[in-house]
Motif scaffolding. Structure first.
Motif, PDB file in Angstrom:
ATOM      1  N   ILE A  41       0.848  -1.203   0.000  1.00  0.00           N
ATOM      2  CA  ILE A  41       0.000   0.000   0.000  1.00  0.00           C
ATOM      3  C   ILE A  41       0.877   1.245   0.000  1.00  0.00           C
ATOM      4  CG2 ILE A  41      -1.651   1.347   1.353  1.00  0.00           C
ATOM      5  CD1 ILE A  41      -2.833  -1.326   2.335  1.00  0.00           C
ATOM      6  N   ALA A  42       1.931   1.234   0.793  1.00  0.00           N
ATOM      7  CA  ALA A  42       2.820   2.394   0.884  1.00  0.00           C
ATOM      8  C   ALA A  42       3.466   2.692  -0.464  1.00  0.00           C
ATOM      9  CB  ALA A  42       3.889   2.143   1.949  1.00  0.00           C
ATOM     10  N   ILE A  43       3.932   1.663  -1.139  1.00  0.00           N
ATOM     11  CA  ILE A  43       4.581   1.885  -2.435  1.00  0.00           C
ATOM     12  C   ILE A  43       3.574   2.349  -3.474  1.00  0.00           C
ATOM     13  CG2 ILE A  43       5.739   0.702  -4.352  1.00  0.00           C
ATOM     14  CD1 ILE A  43       7.339  -0.860  -2.265  1.00  0.00           C
ATOM     15  N   SER A  44       2.339   1.809  -3.404  1.00  0.00           N
ATOM     16  CA  SER A  44       1.289   2.281  -4.321  1.00  0.00           C
ATOM     17  C   SER A  44       1.025   3.766  -4.112  1.00  0.00           C
ATOM     18  CB  SER A  44      -0.003   1.488  -4.098  1.00  0.00           C
ATOM     19  OG  SER A  44       0.163   0.140  -4.477  1.00  0.00           O
ATOM     20  N   LEU A  45       0.962   4.189  -2.850  1.00  0.00           N
ATOM     21  CA  LEU A  45       0.746   5.612  -2.547  1.00  0.00           C
ATOM     22  C   LEU A  45       1.947   6.439  -2.990  1.00  0.00           C
ATOM     23  CD1 LEU A  45      -0.882   5.363   1.005  1.00  0.00           C
ATOM     24  CD2 LEU A  45      -1.978   6.199  -1.079  1.00  0.00           C
ATOM     25  N   TYR A  46       3.130   5.902  -2.774  1.00  0.00           N
ATOM     26  CA  TYR A  46       4.340   6.616  -3.186  1.00  0.00           C
ATOM     27  C   TYR A  46       4.346   6.837  -4.694  1.00  0.00           C
ATOM     28  CZ  TYR A  46       9.279   7.422  -4.184  1.00  0.00           C
ATOM     29  OH  TYR A  46      10.445   7.951  -4.667  1.00  0.00           O
ATOM     30  N   ARG A  47       4.005   5.813  -5.478  1.00  0.00           N
ATOM     31  CA  ARG A  47       3.985   5.938  -6.941  1.00  0.00           C
ATOM     32  C   ARG A  47       2.888   6.911  -7.377  1.00  0.00           C
ATOM     33  NH1 ARG A  47       8.895   4.691  -7.949  1.00  0.00           N
ATOM     34  NH2 ARG A  47       9.459   2.474  -7.791  1.00  0.00           N
TER      35      ARG A  47
END
Length: 364
Positions: free
Chosen positions: A355-361
């Motif tokens: 989830i964190a990486i999805s938000l980061y992207r």
């Protein structure tokens, strides 16, 4: 009554290039509103009133110049639209000489005016359609009233079933939007409208998902080539015509889920992204800080972690895809664990990291 003032100067400029004589444009009240000879501006031209009354071209002879106010030798030719004189085009000089091309000047000017009127009418129709679309997609107008307006605008409500939003960093005029309509191959009756400064809305006729995907990719490539910029596209689901507001909302959500690596998003394909749509920026920052905060500035580590989370392949396959040695990948994963201070193999932590990486992207 059409106001000739709007294009009088343009007519004079165009004709001034074509003929080596002074040209005047006279309004329906008999006043000169444009001229290659600026000293004649705003003067009354009595001969023009006679030409408009008779709806006939007239020679302004030397004799008439002494009898009629504001008249010089030459010819005056009325401009008649739908049997109504709207003004006069005048050319100075010897009438016998001007007569050779007088009718041509009159015809060119007439066509100029008619073209302008056609473009005005097209712009008016486009604006009416845009106002209708705004009310349709905002969902604030009673359906009965929308039905009446759709009938008045001759809209085939059985044809359209989907909304697409395209985000570009520019605004388009009517000519440019017409050009976009001509280069798209989604459907001949596709409508494109400027929605806000940086967004276009597409009202899409019924086509298959496969056709839409293929033609949107083609359209996107053309737009990127034309404007040398990233183009983002959000696609809503199919809906009945008077429920297209739902398709518009879905297209908005899909647009919020696009990334530089995935520039065309169909809302119907979204899963995790649905939960992440429209999150408050501060909540996103807090979540990222509590999960991948220590490596936010480490693009290489984030990419390695992302590949490891997404791929089910062996470490060797992931290392090969990243073009690094397997031991380098192992070292970086260990470094990530140390910086984040938790076990990245823990299933709960894996979900949080994804989830964190999805938000980061999405936001960075």
């Amino acid at each position: 009554m059409f106001d000739l003032q709007m294009i009088g100067t343009k007519i004079v400029e165009e004709l001034g290039v074509l003929i080596d004589q002074h040209v005047v444009v006279i309004d329906h009240n008999g006043f000169i509103i444009a001229s290659t000879d600026t000293t004649r501006m705003n003067q009354f031209h009595e001969g023009s009133l006679i030409a408009m009354k008779e709806k006939e071209a007239m020679h302004m002879t030397k004799e008439l110049t002494s009898k009629l106010r504001g008249v010089r030798e030459g010819m005056v030719m009325p401009l008649v639209i739908e049997d109504t004189p709207i003004g006069v085009i005048g050319v100075t000089g010897q009438p016998s000489e001007i007569e050779k091309y007088g009718k041509l000047v009159q015809k060119i000017t007439q066509l100029f005016v008619e073209d302008f009127l056609m473009r005005q009418e097209k712009e008016r129709e486009t604006r009416m359609f845009e106002f209708f679309l705004l009310d349709l997609l905002n969902g604030r107008v009673d359906k009965t009233l929308l039905e009446q307006r759709a009938e008045m605008l001759n809209i085939d409500t059985e044809l359209y079933d989907r909304v697409i939003i395209i985000q570009l960093e520019r605004r388009f005029d009517i000519k440019e939007i017409d050009y976009l309509k001509n280069i798209q191959i989604i459907h001949p009756q596709l409508h494109i409208f400027q929605w806000s400064f940086d967004k276009l809305v597409l009202l899409v006729p019924k086509v298959t998902r496969a056709h839409l995907e293929e033609t949107l990719i083609s359209f996107n490539r053309k737009l990127e080539k034309l404007f040398k910029d990233d183009i983002f596209i959000g696609v809503g689901n199919t809906q009945s015509f008077y429920q297209l507001k739902d398709s518009f909302k879905q297209a908005t959500i899909a647009l919020s889920a696009v990334t530089k690596n995935k520039t065309i998003v169909f809302e119907e394909d979204l899963k995790l992204e649905l939960l992440l749509a429209d999150l408050e920026e501060q909540k996103v920052r807090n979540f990222l800080s509590r999960t991948i905060g220590p490596i936010l500035r480490e693009d290489e580590l984030i990419l390695n972690l992302e590949m490891w989370l997404k791929c089910n392949e062996s470490l060797q396959d992931i290392a090969d895809a990243l073009h690094i040695h397997k031991n380098t990948l192992k070292y970086r994963l260990k470094k990530i664990e140390k910086l984040l201070n938790f076990d990245i193999n823990n299933n709960e932590h894996k979900v949080e990291l994804m989830i964190a990486i999805s938000l980061y992207r999405k936001y960075y």
